[in-house]
Motif scaffolding. Structure first.
Motif, PDB file in Angstrom:
ATOM      1  N   ILE A   1       2.834  10.603  -2.264  1.00 57.04           N
ATOM      2  CA  ILE A   1       3.200   9.912  -1.031  1.00 57.04           C
ATOM      3  C   ILE A   1       3.759   8.519  -1.310  1.00 57.04           C
ATOM      4  O   ILE A   1       4.643   8.037  -0.599  1.00 57.04           O
ATOM      5  N   GLN A   2       3.265   7.844  -2.362  1.00 60.42           N
ATOM      6  CA  GLN A   2       3.783   6.517  -2.670  1.00 60.42           C
ATOM      7  C   GLN A   2       5.254   6.571  -3.051  1.00 60.42           C
ATOM      8  O   GLN A   2       6.063   5.758  -2.596  1.00 60.42           O
ATOM      9  N   GLU A   3       5.607   7.541  -3.882  1.00 60.90           N
ATOM     10  CA  GLU A   3       7.005   7.686  -4.297  1.00 60.90           C
ATOM     11  C   GLU A   3       7.890   8.037  -3.103  1.00 60.90           C
ATOM     12  O   GLU A   3       9.009   7.539  -2.972  1.00 60.90           O
ATOM     13  N   ARG A   4       7.374   8.908  -2.214  1.00 62.89           N
ATOM     14  CA  ARG A   4       8.138   9.282  -1.023  1.00 62.89           C
ATOM     15  C   ARG A   4       8.372   8.083  -0.122  1.00 62.89           C
ATOM     16  O   ARG A   4       9.464   7.896   0.427  1.00 62.89           O
ATOM     17  N   ALA A   5       7.311   7.267   0.062  1.00 66.01           N
ATOM     18  CA  ALA A   5       7.436   6.088   0.918  1.00 66.01           C
ATOM     19  C   ALA A   5       8.443   5.106   0.343  1.00 66.01           C
ATOM     20  O   ALA A   5       9.272   4.536   1.066  1.00 66.01           O
ATOM     21  N   ARG A   6       8.406   4.903  -0.980  1.00 68.53           N
ATOM     22  CA  ARG A   6       9.338   3.980  -1.630  1.00 68.53           C
ATOM     23  C   ARG A   6      10.774   4.498  -1.512  1.00 68.53           C
ATOM     24  O   ARG A   6      11.708   3.731  -1.269  1.00 68.53           O
ATOM     25  N   THR A   7      10.945   5.804  -1.676  1.00 61.84           N
ATOM     26  CA  THR A   7      12.276   6.392  -1.571  1.00 61.84           C
ATOM     27  C   THR A   7      12.820   6.301  -0.153  1.00 61.84           C
ATOM     28  O   THR A   7      14.005   6.028   0.069  1.00 61.84           O
ATOM     29  N   LEU A   8      11.935   6.521   0.839  1.00 62.07           N
ATOM     30  CA  LEU A   8      12.355   6.488   2.239  1.00 62.07           C
ATOM     31  C   LEU A   8      12.888   5.125   2.624  1.00 62.07           C
ATOM     32  O   LEU A   8      13.970   5.005   3.211  1.00 62.07           O
TER      33      LEU A   8
ATOM     34  N   ILE B   1      -7.323   2.793  12.441  1.00 63.86           N
ATOM     35  CA  ILE B   1      -6.081   3.559  12.375  1.00 63.86           C
ATOM     36  C   ILE B   1      -5.278   3.202  11.133  1.00 63.86           C
ATOM     37  O   ILE B   1      -4.410   3.951  10.687  1.00 63.86           O
ATOM     38  N   ALA B   2      -5.547   2.029  10.564  1.00 63.58           N
ATOM     39  CA  ALA B   2      -4.886   1.594   9.337  1.00 63.58           C
ATOM     40  C   ALA B   2      -5.897   0.808   8.515  1.00 63.58           C
ATOM     41  O   ALA B   2      -7.033   0.595   8.936  1.00 63.58           O
ATOM     42  N   GLY B   3      -5.494   0.390   7.333  1.00 64.11           N
ATOM     43  CA  GLY B   3      -6.392  -0.338   6.448  1.00 64.11           C
ATOM     44  C   GLY B   3      -5.884  -0.278   5.022  1.00 64.11           C
ATOM     45  O   GLY B   3      -4.879   0.376   4.738  1.00 64.11           O
ATOM     46  N   HIS B   4      -6.577  -0.941   4.123  1.00 69.39           N
ATOM     47  CA  HIS B   4      -6.136  -0.979   2.733  1.00 69.39           C
ATOM     48  C   HIS B   4      -6.085   0.419   2.124  1.00 69.39           C
ATOM     49  O   HIS B   4      -5.120   0.776   1.452  1.00 69.39           O
ATOM     50  N   ALA B   5      -7.150   1.188   2.345  1.00 64.07           N
ATOM     51  CA  ALA B   5      -7.197   2.527   1.747  1.00 64.07           C
ATOM     52  C   ALA B   5      -6.332   3.526   2.504  1.00 64.07           C
ATOM     53  O   ALA B   5      -5.682   4.379   1.904  1.00 64.07           O
ATOM     54  N   GLN B   6      -6.327   3.424   3.852  1.00 66.16           N
ATOM     55  CA  GLN B   6      -5.634   4.420   4.660  1.00 66.16           C
ATOM     56  C   GLN B   6      -4.134   4.231   4.699  1.00 66.16           C
ATOM     57  O   GLN B   6      -3.384   5.217   4.748  1.00 66.16           O
ATOM     58  N   SER B   7      -3.656   2.985   4.702  1.00 60.96           N
ATOM     59  CA  SER B   7      -2.223   2.782   4.905  1.00 60.96           C
ATOM     60  C   SER B   7      -1.573   1.832   3.901  1.00 60.96           C
ATOM     61  O   SER B   7      -0.456   2.085   3.455  1.00 60.96           O
ATOM     62  N   VAL B   8      -2.259   0.740   3.532  1.00 59.39           N
ATOM     63  CA  VAL B   8      -1.610  -0.254   2.669  1.00 59.39           C
ATOM     64  C   VAL B   8      -1.311   0.326   1.301  1.00 59.39           C
ATOM     65  O   VAL B   8      -0.171   0.265   0.816  1.00 59.39           O
TER      66      VAL B   8
ATOM     67  N   PRO C   1      -1.340   3.600   0.091  1.00 60.64           N
ATOM     68  CA  PRO C   1      -0.462   4.766  -0.041  1.00 60.64           C
ATOM     69  C   PRO C   1       0.921   4.601   0.567  1.00 60.64           C
ATOM     70  O   PRO C   1       1.868   5.276   0.141  1.00 60.64           O
ATOM     71  N   MET C   2       1.092   3.718   1.576  1.00 54.62           N
ATOM     72  CA  MET C   2       2.377   3.681   2.269  1.00 54.62           C
ATOM     73  C   MET C   2       2.983   2.291   2.390  1.00 54.62           C
ATOM     74  O   MET C   2       4.142   2.077   2.009  1.00 54.62           O
ATOM     75  N   VAL C   3       2.235   1.335   2.952  1.00 53.07           N
ATOM     76  CA  VAL C   3       2.821   0.028   3.286  1.00 53.07           C
ATOM     77  C   VAL C   3       3.278  -0.718   2.035  1.00 53.07           C
ATOM     78  O   VAL C   3       4.411  -1.210   1.966  1.00 53.07           O
ATOM     79  N   ALA C   4       2.399  -0.833   1.031  1.00 52.54           N
ATOM     80  CA  ALA C   4       2.767  -1.545  -0.196  1.00 52.54           C
ATOM     81  C   ALA C   4       3.941  -0.890  -0.918  1.00 52.54           C
ATOM     82  O   ALA C   4       4.896  -1.580  -1.307  1.00 52.54           O
ATOM     83  N   PRO C   5       3.935   0.458  -1.106  1.00 55.32           N
ATOM     84  CA  PRO C   5       5.107   1.077  -1.735  1.00 55.32           C
ATOM     85  C   PRO C   5       6.394   0.890  -0.933  1.00 55.32           C
ATOM     86  O   PRO C   5       7.470   0.700  -1.519  1.00 55.32           O
ATOM     87  N   MET C   6       6.302   0.930   0.392  1.00 56.04           N
ATOM     88  CA  MET C   6       7.498   0.732   1.204  1.00 56.04           C
ATOM     89  C   MET C   6       7.984  -0.712   1.107  1.00 56.04           C
ATOM     90  O   MET C   6       9.200  -0.969   1.095  1.00 56.04           O
ATOM     91  N   ALA C   7       7.056  -1.665   1.024  1.00 59.21           N
ATOM     92  CA  ALA C   7       7.447  -3.062   0.844  1.00 59.21           C
ATOM     93  C   ALA C   7       8.135  -3.256  -0.501  1.00 59.21           C
ATOM     94  O   ALA C   7       9.153  -3.952  -0.603  1.00 59.21           O
ATOM     95  N   GLU C   8       7.600  -2.611  -1.545  1.00 57.04           N
ATOM     96  CA  GLU C   8       8.250  -2.677  -2.863  1.00 57.04           C
ATOM     97  C   GLU C   8       9.629  -2.038  -2.801  1.00 57.04           C
ATOM     98  O   GLU C   8      10.591  -2.545  -3.394  1.00 57.04           O
ATOM     99  N   GLY C   9       9.730  -0.913  -2.110  1.00 55.47           N
ATOM    100  CA  GLY C   9      11.022  -0.251  -1.982  1.00 55.47           C
ATOM    101  C   GLY C   9      12.039  -1.094  -1.254  1.00 55.47           C
ATOM    102  O   GLY C   9      13.227  -1.085  -1.589  1.00 55.47           O
ATOM    103  N   ALA C  10      11.584  -1.862  -0.238  1.00 54.08           N
ATOM    104  CA  ALA C  10      12.491  -2.743   0.489  1.00 54.08           C
ATOM    105  C   ALA C  10      13.022  -3.847  -0.419  1.00 54.08           C
ATOM    106  O   ALA C  10      14.202  -4.215  -0.355  1.00 54.08           O
ATOM    107  N   VAL C  11      12.166  -4.361  -1.289  1.00 51.37           N
ATOM    108  CA  VAL C  11      12.595  -5.395  -2.236  1.00 51.37           C
ATOM    109  C   VAL C  11      13.592  -4.825  -3.230  1.00 51.37           C
ATOM    110  O   VAL C  11      14.631  -5.428  -3.523  1.00 51.37           O
ATOM    111  N   GLU C  12      13.279  -3.639  -3.760  1.00 52.28           N
ATOM    112  CA  GLU C  12      14.163  -3.022  -4.753  1.00 52.28           C
ATOM    113  C   GLU C  12      15.497  -2.617  -4.145  1.00 52.28           C
ATOM    114  O   GLU C  12      16.531  -2.678  -4.814  1.00 52.28           O
ATOM    115  N   ALA C  13      15.473  -2.191  -2.871  1.00 48.25           N
ATOM    116  CA  ALA C  13      16.727  -1.800  -2.228  1.00 48.25           C
ATOM    117  C   ALA C  13      17.677  -2.977  -2.077  1.00 48.25           C
ATOM    118  O   ALA C  13      18.900  -2.824  -2.138  1.00 48.25           O
TER     119      ALA C  13
END
Length: 222
Positions: free
Chosen positions: A74-81, A112-119, A121-133
Motif C-alpha cells: 500500500i505504501q508503494e501504491r500511495a507514493r505512485t498515486l 478514523i485516522a492515526g499514525h498506525a492507521q493512516s500516517v 501506510p498512506m499519508v507519509a508515503p503520499m507526502a514523500e511522493g509529492a516531494v519526489e514528483a
C-alpha cells in the motif's frame, strides 16, 4: 498529597526516556503505596480498569490489517498515486490532511485516522511522493523530515480538533473536575471555547507546512 508522587515518576520517567509502559506501572505502584494500597490491590485496580474499559483495546484489532496491506504494497501504491499529479506539493497536501483530521476529530471520529492507521501506510508515503514528483529524488534527511511533518500534522489535527467534540474524555474530565470544586459548567461551553484555539492551531501549522514546502523547493533549487 503524597499520592502525587506518581505524577513525578511519570515526568521523570518520560524525561529519561524509559519504557512508557514501565513508567506507568511504576507510577501506579508508587501512587498506590502512597495511598495505603498493597501490590495486590494495585494490580486488582489495574484489572478492574482494563475490564471496564476493554473497548479501548478494540482499536488494536486494526493493526494486523494495517500490517497486511503494507505487506501487499500500500505504501508503494500511495507514493505512485500522488506521483501522477505533477502539480502536487507536500505543503498543500498536508494542509488538506490537517483540515480532514481536525474536522473528523471535532465530530468525534478520532480513530478514523492515526499514525498506525493512516500516517504510516498512506499519508507519509503520499507526502514523500509529492516531494519526489516536484523535486525528484531527495536525500534520506529530507525524507525523514517529510515523515516527521506528516506525523506532526496528525498530532496537531487530533489534539486541537477532539476538544470541540462535546463527549470527548478531556471535556468530560474538565467538567467533572470543575463540578467537584463547586463550579457547574455545561460541556457545550468548553467545546465552543475550543473552536478559536483549533482555528489558530490550524493557521499556525498550515503556515509551518507552507514554509516547509518553500524551504524544500529552495534547497532543491540550489
Amino acid at each position: 498529597m503524597w499520592t502525587l508522587l506518581g505524577v513525578a515518576v511519570v515526568i521523570l520517567g518520560f524525561a529519561l526516556r524509559f519504557n512508557p509502559l514501565l513508567v506507568v506501572v511504576v507510577a501506579a505502584l508508587v501512587t498506590g503505596y502512597a495511598a495505603g494500597l498493597g501490590p495486590v490491590e494495585v494490580l486488582a485496580a489495574f484489572g478492574k480498569a482494563f475490564n471496564e474499559n476493554r473497548y479501548v483495546s478494540a482499536a488494536l484489532l486494526i493493526y494486523p490489517l494495517v500490517g497486511l496491506v503494507e505487506r501487499a504494497g500500500i505504501q508503494e501504491r500511495a507514493r505512485t498515486l500522488i506521483g501522477r499529479f505533477r502539480g502536487a506539493s507536500v505543503g498543500p497536501f498536508l494542509i488538506g490532511y490537517l483540515a480532514f483530521r481536525q474536522l473528523t476529530s471535532a465530530l468525534g471520529l478520532t480513530s478514523i485516522a492515526g499514525h498506525a492507521q493512516s500516517v504510516r501506510p498512506m499519508v507519509a508515503p503520499m507526502a514523500e511522493g509529492a516531494v519526489e514528483a516536484r523535486l525528484g529524488e531527495v536525500p534520506d534527511a529530507t525524507r525523514e523530515a517529510v515523515r516527521a511533518q506528516a506525523a506532526a500534522t496528525d498530532n496537531i489535527g487530533l489534539f486541537f480538533g477532539e476538544d470541540i467534540f462535546i463527549a470527548i474524555g478531556s471535556i468530560l474530565l474538565m467538567v467533572g473536575f470543575l463540578a467537584t470544586n463547586g463550579i457547574t459548567m455545561d460541556p457545550i461551553h468548553l467545546s465552543l471555547w475550543a473552536i478559536p484555539t483549533a482555528i489558530v492551531a490550524f493557521a499556525i501549522h498550515a503556515l509551518r507546512l507552507f514554509l516547509f514546502d518553500r524551504k524544500l523547493r529552495r534547497e532543491h533549487a540550489r
